[in-house]
Design an enzyme around this catalytic site. Structure first.
Site, PDB file in Angstrom:
ATOM      1  N   THR A  42       4.408   8.030  -7.605  1.00 52.99           N
ATOM      2  CA  THR A  42       5.264   7.056  -6.931  1.00 52.99           C
ATOM      3  C   THR A  42       6.398   6.593  -7.832  1.00 52.99           C
ATOM      4  OG1 THR A  42       3.485   6.280  -5.488  1.00 52.99           O
ATOM      5  CG2 THR A  42       5.306   4.764  -5.860  1.00 52.99           C
ATOM      6  N   THR A  96      -0.519   6.876  -9.034  1.00 48.40           N
ATOM      7  CA  THR A  96      -1.654   5.953  -9.146  1.00 48.40           C
ATOM      8  C   THR A  96      -2.948   6.486  -8.531  1.00 48.40           C
ATOM      9  OG1 THR A  96      -1.013   4.795  -7.103  1.00 48.40           O
ATOM     10  CG2 THR A  96      -0.137   3.935  -9.191  1.00 48.40           C
TER      11      THR A  96
END
Length: 331
Positions: free
Chosen positions: A12, A86
């Site tokens: 991300t 993540t």
């Protein structure tokens, strides 16, 4: 002047909006520019991009690539930062903790929940936290997120959207950043190398995780073995129990434990397993199951892969799983 290396793997933090949704497309230098982080500011930053993928796409062979890149850089840098998606960051942090033995520098993984390209992104905050800690005189694998420093092998992702997405499980946060200061919860002297750095990337990826649910039968074990898996991690109930009423799961596990390691963790997030507490746990122990004790699920899975890379002997694997290498398990 401290010299740092930032290794980009995607995620991300490196994403921008496309017609197919957010996609990892940015390189480290672009991320640092958007985060308004200078390449020299009491430190010198070098960067390298070894992959640029959503961390959902991470495979065990990628851990070996990352570990080799980090190990190669240990002699030339004072600290190493890895930017990572993540979703599997905690798995990578755990496996690096086993693959890179006795690191003599801080190895810090970080990422973000909002892309660096979006307003209000947490990426600049997390990168600054990682940079600050990477200049500390400590050694080991850590995760930097939302001003917290967590031990890599004790970190789990606990939120899908919230910015405070990672928690340290069954172990205190190592430290946290407050302004320009790093405040330690654990004396930094605890994080020093015990020997010379060593790279040990042997692993066996064929490990499967089975979540115990009401009605699960022993035929699932046959299917797992037929598919060629070499180790099993069971997510049991509570303190580590398995059903034996109206189920052949327990008897089927007893058949395979002499040859295939079966590790028991818990579906609960905290406190680990204590299989001697209840009858259902004691019966499971009698089958030859190996308790994961208070390890995170991520550490349990990656440690079993790493152990299987060194031996297929179940008793030797039991010994490895119950040996505390990097504070991943309570001794």
């Amino acid at each position: 002047m401290k010299k740092l290396l930032i290794i980009g793997t995607g995620g991300t933090i490196a994403s921008a909006k496309t017609e197919q949704g957010y996609k990892s497309v940015l390189k480290i230098d672009e991320i640092l520019k958007l985060a308004k982080i200078k390449l020299e500011n009491g430190y010198k930053i070098d960067s390298t991009n070894i992959m640029n993928i959503d961390s959902t796409l991470i495979h065990p062979e990628d851990w070996e690539i990352i570990a080799k890149e980090v190990f190669k850089a240990l002699d030339d840098y004072d600290g190493i930062i890895i930017t990572h998606g993540t979703d599997t960051l905690a798995y990578t942090a755990s496996m690096l903790s086993f693959m890179i033995k006795n690191p003599n520098k801080p190895i810090v993984l970080t990422g973000s929940m909002l892309p660096i390209t979006e307003n209000g992104s947490d990426a600049p905050r997390n990168i600054r936290t990682a940079i600050k800690f990477a200049m500390e005189d400590v050694a080991g694998v850590f995760v930097a997120f939302m001003d917290k420093i967590m031990l890599g092998c004790r970190t789990s992702k606990v939120r899908t959207l919230g910015l405070n997405a990672f928690m340290s499980i069954n172990y205190p946060d190592v430290a946290y950043v407050k302004g320009e200061k790093i405040l330690y919860n654990i004396p930094k002297e605890k994080f020093q190398p015990n020997g010379s750095p060593e790279l040990d990337t042997k692993y066996e990826p064929r490990v499967v995780v089975l979540r115990v649910t009401p009605g699960l039968g022993g035929e699932i074990i046959d299917a797992v073995l037929d598919a060629g898996y070499k180790g099993i991690v069971l997510e049991g109930y509570g303190a580590g129990g398995l059903p034996y009423r109206k189920s052949n799961l327990l008897s089927k596990i007893k058949e395979i434990t002499p040859k295939i390691p079966v590790i028991m963790t818990t579906q609960a997030l905290y406190d680990g397993v204590d299989m001697r507490k209840y009858e259902v746990g004691r019966k499971a122990l009698e089958t030859g199951i190996i308790p994961a004790k208070d390890m995170t699920k991520e550490a349990t899975i990656t440690k079993l892969m790493w152990a299987l890379g060194h031996t297929k002997d179940v008793e030797k694997i039991r010994e490895i799983m119950h040996t505390n290498y990097v504070n991943e398990i309570k001794s």
